[in-house]
Design an enzyme around this catalytic site. Structure first.
Site, PDB file in Angstrom:
ATOM      1  N   GLU B  53      39.162  65.179-123.667  1.00 22.97           N
ATOM      2  CA  GLU B  53      39.584  63.885-123.112  1.00 22.97           C
ATOM      3  C   GLU B  53      38.709  63.421-121.951  1.00 22.97           C
ATOM      4  OE1 GLU B  53      41.517  66.609-123.342  1.00 22.97           O
ATOM      5  OE2 GLU B  53      42.941  66.764-121.671  1.00 22.97           O
ATOM      6  N   ASN B  54      37.973  64.339-121.337  1.00 18.43           N
ATOM      7  CA  ASN B  54      37.107  63.904-120.242  1.00 18.43           C
ATOM      8  C   ASN B  54      35.783  63.324-120.740  1.00 18.43           C
ATOM      9  OD1 ASN B  54      36.454  66.598-120.976  1.00 18.43           O
ATOM     10  ND2 ASN B  54      35.171  66.742-119.165  1.00 18.43           N
TER      11      ASN B  54
END
Lengths: 229, 228
Positions: B53-54
């Site tokens: 998700e980063n």
């Protein structure tokens, strides 16, 4: 500070003098990646207090903007995750810190809305959970959405890879994260970078954040994380 | 009597079984803890695109030398596969919420028989925050829960109704524990696989949730590949 075409290059110490006590400050980064460490360390050193910190997380007690929290410079945190910083938990439990937790995708959309002139965004994230309480829920075509309101800040401290003197920015690796969104959502944007090039040396095809959004450029320092991220 | 299993066997059994769920080309986000191990067990010939998700689409294994400019959501250094892409958080969560992920694999504090998941907050204890979990369970096509069957104190984690604050309501598609695999079919929790040495009675004794047993109940896949 008026935005000039050629952006001033300052030391981190000079740059953070523009942050007044009581300001809201967005700081880029996810976990320990993509944090403008040199700027944050200068802000810690300056001791500027009563800040509202808007960041994805509060890093660690002694890393990056985690230090702003652990040293009591922050009155309110807006973040998606604070589990890695014991000070955030402790100060919140002691009633010394206001904490607003926002799901990460909603957090960045709120910033995008703030920067891009939207009155808010509708997201299904959090529907049917305690997060929904106290928020406006709107039904569209049979599906329920939470209305998330825009977030803006007085100042954004962001981490780029390279800049040119117009303030155009490119990013590197997973350091990009929240930085481009935050660059659009604050009145004053200070960018910390590895290198500052002459105008024309960055390929416009590669530029992610156009320089019109950036006010001040600062070169990264040589502290442990600043030099390695 | 339930079989006594080492923590290693438990963790890898769950991860190995989940890894068998994916098809070539699936886009998958792995949470921290047991879910991280899933990437070690992807069967030969299946190309799973891991998303973090980063900001990585196409995350690869930890490189021989750490470069702190490439990290996963848990902070570990990672590589980006050839053909991978680096993206910003807004785009990453656009992918997540927008239904572009085939699956997300997460841990759990509690899962209930209606498919509700609680994994972000124990009121009165920690306030870690939900991070990306609420978005992941809302947007991914399949929400796969990787969890030990009970808490360390032996309390059931598969319950009738979650008592902890939810991460998502009616979102879970599959639960894999060291003892069993349950799939949610039309809102009903169905026992499909049971680990070797575990009787249906044993399982009922450590499961508070009410479930139905599949007419095709089988031995949990992948357990025969365990080394010991």
């Amino acid at each position: 500070m008026p935005t000039k075409v050629i952006k001033p290059v300052m030391s981190a110490e000079e740059a953070v003098k523009h942050i007044k006590p009581g300001s809201s400050v967005m700081i880029g980064g996810f976990n320990y990646g993509g944090i403008p460490y040199t700027l944050v360390e200068a802000l810690v050193e300056a001791g500027t207090s009563d800040l509202t910190l808007i960041a994805n997380d509060t890093a660690y007690d002694d890393v990056g903007h985690g230090k702003l929290v652990s040293r009591g410079q922050v009155k309110k945190v807006i973040a998606s995750h604070v589990g890695l910083n014991k000070s955030t938990q402790r100060l919140f439990n002691e009633g010394k810190l206001e904490l607003e937790l926002v799901p990460q995708g909603s957090f960045v959309e709120r910033i995008r809305a703030g920067g891009f002139g939207l009155g808010g965004v509708l997201t299904p994230t959090g529907v049917g959970t305690v997060y929904e309480e106290g928020k406006q829920v709107i039904e569209i075509e049979g599906r329920r959405y939470i209305l998330e309101l825009p977030l803006k800040a007085d100042v954004a401290l962001i981490r780029g890879y390279r800049a040119d003197r117009y303030g155009n920015l490119v990013y590197f690796g997973t350091n990009r994260n929240f930085n481009p969104a935050m660059a659009a959502a604050a009145d004053l944007v200070i960018a910390e970078v590895d290198a500052i090039l002459e105008v024309g040396e960055l390929d416009p095809n590669d530029v992610v954040t156009p320089g019109i959004l950036v006010d001040i450029l600062v070169l990264k320092g040589d502290s442990y994380y600043a030099s390695r991220t | 009597m339930l079989p006594v299993l080492s923590e290693e066997v438990v963790r890898h059994r769950i991860a190995r079984r989940i890894a068998m769920e994916f098809e070539d080309g699936d886009v998958v986000n792995l949470g921290i803890g047991i879910p991280t191990l899933v990437s070690d067990h992807i069967p030969e010939g299946v190309r799973v695109i891991f998303q973090t998700e980063n900001g990585v689409v196409g995350a690869g294994p930890k490189p021989p030398e750490d470069d702190l400019r490439f990290i996963g959501a848990g902070g570990r250094c990672l590589s980006v596969i050839p053909g991978g892409a680096l993206i910003a958080s807004d785009f990453s969560f656009g992918l997540i919420r927008g239904g572009h992920l085939d699956a997300t694999v997460l841990g759990a504090l509690q899962v209930d028989q209606e498919g509700n998941l609680a994994n972000w907050w124990i009121p009165g204890k920690l306030v870690p925050g939900m991070g990306g979990a609420m978005d992941l369970v809302t947007g991914a096509k399949h929400v796969i829960v990787a969890t030990t069957h009970t808490t360390k104190k032996g309390q059931p984690k598969l319950v009738k109704k979650c008592s902890l604050p939810l991460t998502g309501a009616k979102v879970v598609s599959l639960v894999v524990t060291e003892y069993a695999l349950f799939r949610f079919v039309d809102g009903q929790m169905v026992l499909e696989e049971i680990a070797p040495g575990v009787t249906e009675e044993d399982l009922k004794g450590v499961t508070e949730a009410e479930y139905v047993t599949s007419s095709n109940l089988s031995i949990m896949k992948g357990c025969d590949e365990e080394q010991n």
